[in-house]
Design a protein around this motif. Structure first.
Motif, mmCIF file in Angstrom:
data_model
loop_
_atom_site.group_PDB
_atom_site.id
_atom_site.type_symbol
_atom_site.label_atom_id
_atom_site.label_comp_id
_atom_site.label_asym_id
_atom_site.label_seq_id
_atom_site.Cartn_x
_atom_site.Cartn_y
_atom_site.Cartn_z
ATOM 1 N N PHE A 44 32.164 53.985 27.663
ATOM 2 C CA PHE A 44 32.792 54.642 28.811
ATOM 3 C C PHE A 44 33.033 56.112 28.490
ATOM 4 O O PHE A 44 32.955 56.528 27.331
ATOM 5 C CB PHE A 44 34.096 53.936 29.217
ATOM 6 N N ASN A 45 33.300 56.886 29.528
ATOM 7 C CA ASN A 45 33.544 58.314 29.360
ATOM 8 C C ASN A 45 35.040 58.601 29.309
ATOM 9 O O ASN A 45 35.840 57.922 29.958
ATOM 10 C CB ASN A 45 32.907 59.111 30.505
ATOM 11 N N LEU A 46 35.396 59.612 28.540
ATOM 12 C CA LEU A 46 36.774 60.093 28.459
ATOM 13 C C LEU A 46 36.723 61.613 28.518
ATOM 14 O O LEU A 46 36.430 62.268 27.513
ATOM 15 C CB LEU A 46 37.435 59.629 27.146
ATOM 16 N N PRO B 238 44.237 44.634 31.766
ATOM 17 C CA PRO B 238 42.921 45.080 31.287
ATOM 18 C C PRO B 238 42.162 45.806 32.386
ATOM 19 O O PRO B 238 42.233 45.423 33.556
ATOM 20 C CB PRO B 238 42.213 43.772 30.900
ATOM 21 N N GLU B 239 41.482 46.861 32.010
ATOM 22 C CA GLU B 239 40.672 47.591 32.984
ATOM 23 C C GLU B 239 39.315 46.920 33.100
ATOM 24 O O GLU B 239 38.707 46.532 32.092
ATOM 25 C CB GLU B 239 40.515 49.052 32.563
ATOM 26 N N ALA B 240 38.822 46.792 34.328
ATOM 27 C CA ALA B 240 37.514 46.165 34.535
ATOM 28 C C ALA B 240 36.423 46.974 33.830
ATOM 29 O O ALA B 240 36.457 48.203 33.818
ATOM 30 C CB ALA B 240 37.212 46.072 36.027
ATOM 31 N N MET B 241 35.472 46.267 33.231
ATOM 32 C CA MET B 241 34.346 46.961 32.609
ATOM 33 C C MET B 241 33.510 47.622 33.702
ATOM 34 O O MET B 241 33.213 47.017 34.725
ATOM 35 C CB MET B 241 33.505 45.956 31.806
ATOM 36 N N ASN B 242 33.168 48.869 33.467
ATOM 37 C CA ASN B 242 32.352 49.637 34.402
ATOM 38 C C ASN B 242 30.988 49.877 33.760
ATOM 39 O O ASN B 242 30.897 50.606 32.768
ATOM 40 C CB ASN B 242 33.053 50.963 34.732
ATOM 41 N N MET B 243 29.967 49.263 34.284
ATOM 42 C CA MET B 243 28.648 49.337 33.644
ATOM 43 C C MET B 243 27.863 50.585 34.067
ATOM 44 O O MET B 243 26.693 50.728 33.730
ATOM 45 C CB MET B 243 27.851 48.069 33.959
ATOM 46 N N GLN B 244 28.518 51.511 34.788
ATOM 47 C CA GLN B 244 27.886 52.772 35.150
ATOM 48 C C GLN B 244 28.619 53.902 34.427
ATOM 49 O O GLN B 244 29.819 54.018 34.532
ATOM 50 C CB GLN B 244 27.984 53.000 36.658
ATOM 51 N N LEU B 245 27.889 54.698 33.703
ATOM 52 C CA LEU B 245 28.501 55.834 33.007
ATOM 53 C C LEU B 245 28.565 57.028 33.948
ATOM 54 O O LEU B 245 27.632 57.269 34.696
ATOM 55 C CB LEU B 245 27.692 56.193 31.767
#
Length: 327
Positions: A48-50, A320-327
């Motif tokens: 993921f991005n930060l 928990p945060e949902a997994m995001n499969m798009q960057l």
């Protein structure tokens, strides 16, 4: 016109459809293909991005602690079991994950904690961090910094390989000096901490010449600040990771479990060096994190360990945060 459909009629409809499909297949239709079971799972990394940074979470594999009795203390055993079963978790085997974020800051590639390495003290499912990194396309030689929350066996175990040689040949290793001194002390080799000390000495002494000791509150790497969190170990530290105004807090072992040590944060954990101090630290820092709504990256929560913490009447709750499969 509306029509009520009963459960019985739905079941009858389903049975009729099944019979007609079966008859059609028998009357010359092709047989349905039987695909083989694959027996494989997806690769063990998540990205993921930060802000301007890219975070790749890699796993060292599940770490089963076994029954909670004797490990999670200060609350009656039956209550602990009920807390687990009420949350659809096994009351007989507490399983932790081992989630290590690797943060690409652009000019630095920073790994937080390294898993169990070659030790199988908690069974055969640990020790896959290097494999997870390969799955994520990250080479050990590209790691610039290995940041250790503390010197317990499941956090520094992957600094060297089975041959005793460093696995991250170009990395500096960051740790609190108090933790380094405590867990590499050969005077403890004759006591109850023997196995932990052996493992710490094996992994930390070969990289002592490239070790850097951070201080509480210090931004010792760009975007990485140390926050002292003593009790679990003498020098246990959590880290605020920031890029372009976005942050998360890497919790290390501030809390091992998203139910037991959050809903009742003053519950004690038997692996703590000072359980009472650890509980006080946990409450204080979780309160700060929840109040400021800082996202967390938890080493031991369910994969991949990224989410949010909120206050409740008695303690805290993890979302928990949902997994995001798009960057």
């Amino acid at each position: 016109m509306t029509q009520d459909v009963s459960r019985r009629s739905l079941l009858a409809l389903g049975a009729g459809l099944g019979a007609s499909l079966g008859a059609s297949a028998m009357l010359g239709g092709s047989a349905l293909a039987k695909a083989p079971k694959l027996g494989t799972q997806s690769q063990y990394f998540y990205r993921f991005n930060l802000g301007n940074a890219e975070v790749s979470v890699v796993s060292d594999g599940p770490l089963p602690l076994g029954p909670p009795k004797g490990t999670f203390i200060g609350v009656p055993d039956e209550e602990v079991k009920k807390m687990l079963s009420d949350n659809f978790l096994s009351p007989d085997n507490v399983v932790l994950e081992q989630n290590s974020p690797i943060v690409n800051m652009g000019d630095k590639l920073v790994l937080f904690d390294t898993g169990m390495g070659t030790s199988k003290a908690f069974g055969p499912t640990t020790g896959r961090q290097q494999k997870s990194m390969a799955e994520a396309g990250i080479k050990p030689g590209d790691i610039d910094a290995v940041v250790c929350s503390h010197a317990h066996i499941d956090h520094i175990g992957g600094i060297v390989g089975a041959d005793g040689k460093p696995l991250f040949p170009n990395a500096q290793v960051y740790i609190a000096q108090s933790d380094f001194d405590f867990w590499t002390d050969e005077g403890k080799l004759g006591g109850p901490l023997k196995d932990f000390v052996i493992h710490a000495r094996k992994n930390l002494l070969p990289v002592k010449d490239r070790m850097v000791f951070f201080k509480d509150g210090q931004e010792f790497l760009p975007g990485v600040q140390a926050i002292s969190a003593p009790g679990h170990t003498v020098g246990h530290t959590i880290f605020m990771v920031t890029s372009n105004g976005k942050s998360f807090c890497f919790l290390g072992d501030l809390t091992h479990h998203p139910i037991l040590l959050l809903e009742k944060p003053r519950m004690q954990f038997s692996y703590d060096t000072d359980p009472k101090q650890a509980a006080e630290t946990r409450v204080k820092l979780l309160d700060m994190i929840a109040t400021n709504k800082i996202p967390v990256m938890s080493y031991h929560f369910a994969w991949p360990g990224f989410g949010h913490i909120a206050k409740t009447a008695e303690g805290f709750h993890y979302y928990p945060e949902a997994m995001n499969m798009q960057l």
